[in-house]
Design a protein around this motif. Structure first.
Motif, mmCIF file in Angstrom:
data_model
loop_
_atom_site.group_PDB
_atom_site.id
_atom_site.type_symbol
_atom_site.label_atom_id
_atom_site.label_comp_id
_atom_site.label_asym_id
_atom_site.label_seq_id
_atom_site.Cartn_x
_atom_site.Cartn_y
_atom_site.Cartn_z
ATOM 1 N N LEU A 98 -4.813 -20.894 -69.974
ATOM 2 C CA LEU A 98 -4.135 -20.066 -69.257
ATOM 3 C C LEU A 98 -4.489 -19.211 -68.848
ATOM 4 C CD1 LEU A 98 -0.560 -20.085 -69.915
ATOM 5 C CD2 LEU A 98 -0.760 -20.457 -68.119
ATOM 6 N N ALA A 99 -5.616 -18.464 -69.847
ATOM 7 C CA ALA A 99 -6.269 -17.198 -69.959
ATOM 8 C C ALA A 99 -7.274 -17.326 -68.530
ATOM 9 C CB ALA A 99 -7.045 -17.050 -71.156
ATOM 10 N N PRO A 100 -7.288 -18.347 -68.459
ATOM 11 C CA PRO A 100 -8.803 -18.256 -67.048
ATOM 12 C C PRO A 100 -8.348 -18.078 -65.338
ATOM 13 C CG PRO A 100 -9.235 -20.060 -68.150
ATOM 14 C CD PRO A 100 -7.901 -19.592 -68.850
ATOM 15 N N ARG A 101 -7.375 -18.691 -65.705
ATOM 16 C CA ARG A 101 -5.859 -18.363 -64.143
ATOM 17 C C ARG A 101 -5.557 -16.860 -64.197
ATOM 18 N NH1 ARG A 101 -1.270 -22.905 -65.085
ATOM 19 N NH2 ARG A 101 -3.194 -23.988 -65.653
ATOM 20 N N ILE A 102 -5.266 -16.231 -65.058
ATOM 21 C CA ILE A 102 -4.517 -15.147 -65.122
ATOM 22 C C ILE A 102 -5.926 -14.411 -64.940
ATOM 23 C CG2 ILE A 102 -3.655 -13.563 -66.599
ATOM 24 C CD1 ILE A 102 -1.579 -15.606 -66.132
ATOM 25 N N LYS A 103 -7.089 -14.163 -65.595
ATOM 26 C CA LYS A 103 -8.045 -13.486 -65.189
ATOM 27 C C LYS A 103 -8.987 -13.480 -63.896
ATOM 28 C CE LYS A 103 -10.505 -13.581 -70.276
ATOM 29 N NZ LYS A 103 -11.962 -14.078 -70.453
ATOM 30 N N SER A 104 -8.484 -14.961 -62.957
ATOM 31 C CA SER A 104 -8.592 -14.882 -62.146
ATOM 32 C C SER A 104 -7.709 -14.263 -61.209
ATOM 33 C CB SER A 104 -8.424 -16.580 -61.452
ATOM 34 O OG SER A 104 -9.185 -16.667 -59.721
ATOM 35 N N ALA A 105 -6.221 -14.091 -60.941
ATOM 36 C CA ALA A 105 -5.859 -13.224 -60.536
ATOM 37 C C ALA A 105 -5.752 -11.622 -60.522
ATOM 38 C CB ALA A 105 -3.550 -13.723 -61.375
ATOM 39 N N VAL A 106 -6.118 -11.459 -62.291
ATOM 40 C CA VAL A 106 -6.863 -10.398 -62.032
ATOM 41 C C VAL A 106 -7.539 -10.104 -60.956
ATOM 42 C CG1 VAL A 106 -7.892 -8.360 -63.278
ATOM 43 C CG2 VAL A 106 -6.142 -9.472 -64.210
ATOM 44 N N ALA A 107 -8.541 -11.009 -60.981
ATOM 45 C CA ALA A 107 -9.741 -10.513 -59.871
ATOM 46 C C ALA A 107 -9.448 -10.342 -58.886
ATOM 47 C CB ALA A 107 -11.054 -11.449 -60.004
ATOM 48 N N TRP A 108 -9.482 -11.010 -58.409
ATOM 49 C CA TRP A 108 -7.784 -11.168 -56.801
ATOM 50 C C TRP A 108 -7.653 -9.833 -56.382
ATOM 51 C CZ3 TRP A 108 -3.556 -10.501 -54.493
ATOM 52 C CH2 TRP A 108 -3.135 -10.972 -52.898
ATOM 53 N N THR A 109 -7.108 -9.459 -57.480
ATOM 54 C CA THR A 109 -6.273 -8.089 -57.334
ATOM 55 C C THR A 109 -7.331 -6.629 -57.320
ATOM 56 O OG1 THR A 109 -4.051 -9.094 -58.170
ATOM 57 C CG2 THR A 109 -4.842 -5.875 -58.803
ATOM 58 N N ARG A 110 -8.271 -7.173 -58.217
ATOM 59 C CA ARG A 110 -9.386 -6.105 -58.054
ATOM 60 C C ARG A 110 -10.484 -6.250 -56.078
ATOM 61 N NH1 ARG A 110 -12.167 -7.088 -62.114
ATOM 62 N NH2 ARG A 110 -11.263 -5.308 -63.383
ATOM 63 N N SER A 111 -9.950 -7.482 -56.241
ATOM 64 C CA SER A 111 -10.890 -7.750 -54.728
ATOM 65 C C SER A 111 -10.412 -6.992 -53.381
ATOM 66 C CB SER A 111 -10.733 -9.396 -54.847
ATOM 67 O OG SER A 111 -9.819 -10.139 -53.724
ATOM 68 N N GLN A 112 -8.874 -6.952 -53.606
ATOM 69 C CA GLN A 112 -8.269 -6.503 -52.498
ATOM 70 C C GLN A 112 -8.345 -4.804 -52.174
ATOM 71 O OE1 GLN A 112 -7.099 -8.787 -50.119
ATOM 72 N NE2 GLN A 112 -7.995 -9.495 -51.916
ATOM 73 N N GLY A 113 -8.596 -4.343 -53.569
ATOM 74 C CA GLY A 113 -8.967 -2.907 -53.431
ATOM 75 C C GLY A 113 -7.881 -2.269 -54.820
ATOM 76 N N ILE A 114 -7.987 -2.783 -55.046
ATOM 77 C CA ILE A 114 -6.545 -1.867 -55.852
ATOM 78 C C ILE A 114 -7.074 -2.236 -57.414
ATOM 79 C CG2 ILE A 114 -4.629 -2.746 -57.299
ATOM 80 C CD1 ILE A 114 -3.978 -2.617 -54.316
ATOM 81 N N GLU A 115 -7.047 -0.741 -57.977
ATOM 82 C CA GLU A 115 -7.773 -0.165 -58.530
ATOM 83 C C GLU A 115 -7.051 -1.382 -60.069
ATOM 84 O OE1 GLU A 115 -8.253 3.840 -62.087
ATOM 85 O OE2 GLU A 115 -7.614 3.709 -59.466
#
Length: 280
Positions: A98-115
């Motif tokens: 599960l950890a990699p897919r959650i980290k991927s979601a965090v990275a995607w959120t960051r890529s959208q410009g969200i702090e």
């Protein structure tokens, strides 16, 4: 005989903000798999309430399949993983799948410009912290898998229980049930048959029949339901259900072939047509 229980978790269900469509659908699936569902509870997002409900189900006869839905996420009220672990005396641990897919979601959120700070990431990673020793129940196209926790050998053991923690989103519940849970229990129990006999008489006229069915076919569950038409439903072992239905149909034929029976049927149908079924 493997039996099942369902625990629906969520303040939004108890508050009337969201309709629970999961338990009814799961009940149908379990029936088709010949696994009797004996309890459905709805509890709030609260450690004590979840512990009380889970402890009660684990105290019932075994083997037992316990399905929970809801309370999996990153918000403060999503406590199901922690609450179930605490109830069982377990800790929670990071699941390496599960950890990699959650980290991927965090990275995607960051890529959208969200702090994204450490607190944000920590809250998201709660979704990967599952009860220690549990197993994932993966399913195609489902981002949040089911999580399986075996107690005292799980349902493979006559004295065990298996808890399956499901998300609350109905589409995800259905996918996991079909591909992950059904294969786990399919063929486990003897088949359960369902037979129905529609009729046009008030229930009270059939009370002598119901008493006889209870005495002659104790292993068959008998239900009587109002509507147009009225309905007698029989559930149980196939051979016993077949015999019970024969008795039901013979009783209805006897009524239909009598003048008094036909008169009662016509009078009841006329009366029933004036009744709002929603008020019965």
């Amino acid at each position: 005989m493997l039996e099942a229980s369902i625990i629906i978790i969520g303040d939004e269900i108890l508050g009337g903000f969201v309709d629970d469509t999961n338990s009814g659908w799961l009940a149908q699936q379990l029936r088709e798999l010949s696994v009797p569902l004996v309890r459905v509870q709805t509890v709030p997002d609260d450690f004590g309430a979840i512990d009380e409900a889970l402890s009660a189900e684990l105290a019932r006869s075994r083997p037992r399949l316990i399905l929970t839905t809801g309370g999996i996420g990153s918000t403060p009220d999503d406590i199901t993983y922690e609450a179930i672990a605490a109830s069982l005396g377990l800790g929670v641990e990071l699941d390496e799948q599960l950890a990699p897919r959650i980290k991927s979601a965090v990275a995607w959120t960051r890529s959208q410009g969200i702090e994204v700070d450490d607190d944000f990431e920590q809250q998201m990673m709660r979704m990967a912290m599952v009860p220690a020793g549990s197993q994932l129940i993966e399913s195609d196209s489902v981002w949040v898998p089911g999580v399986r926790v075996d107690v005292e050998g799980g349902i493979a053991d006559a004295g065990g229980a298996t808890i399956v923690v499901l998300p609350g989103v109905p589409s995800q519940v259905r996918q996991i049930m079909r591909t992950g849970i059904a294969p786990l229990v399919e063929g486990r129990n003897p088949p359960i048959a369902v037979a129905e006999s529609p009729h046009g008489y008030p229930e009270s006229v059939l009370n002598p029949l119901f008493a006889r069915l209870g005495a002659d076919h104790p292993e068959v569950k008998v239900g009587s339901y109002p509507g147009t038409p009225m309905l007698v439903r029989l559930v149980g072992p196939p051979a016993a259900v077949q015999l019970a239905k024969r008795d039901v149909d013979a009783y209805l034929d006897e009524l239909e072939n009598s003048e008094a029976g036909r008169r009662m049927r016509d009078a009841w149908q006329s009366r029933w047509s004036t009744i709002d079924e929603d008020t019965v």
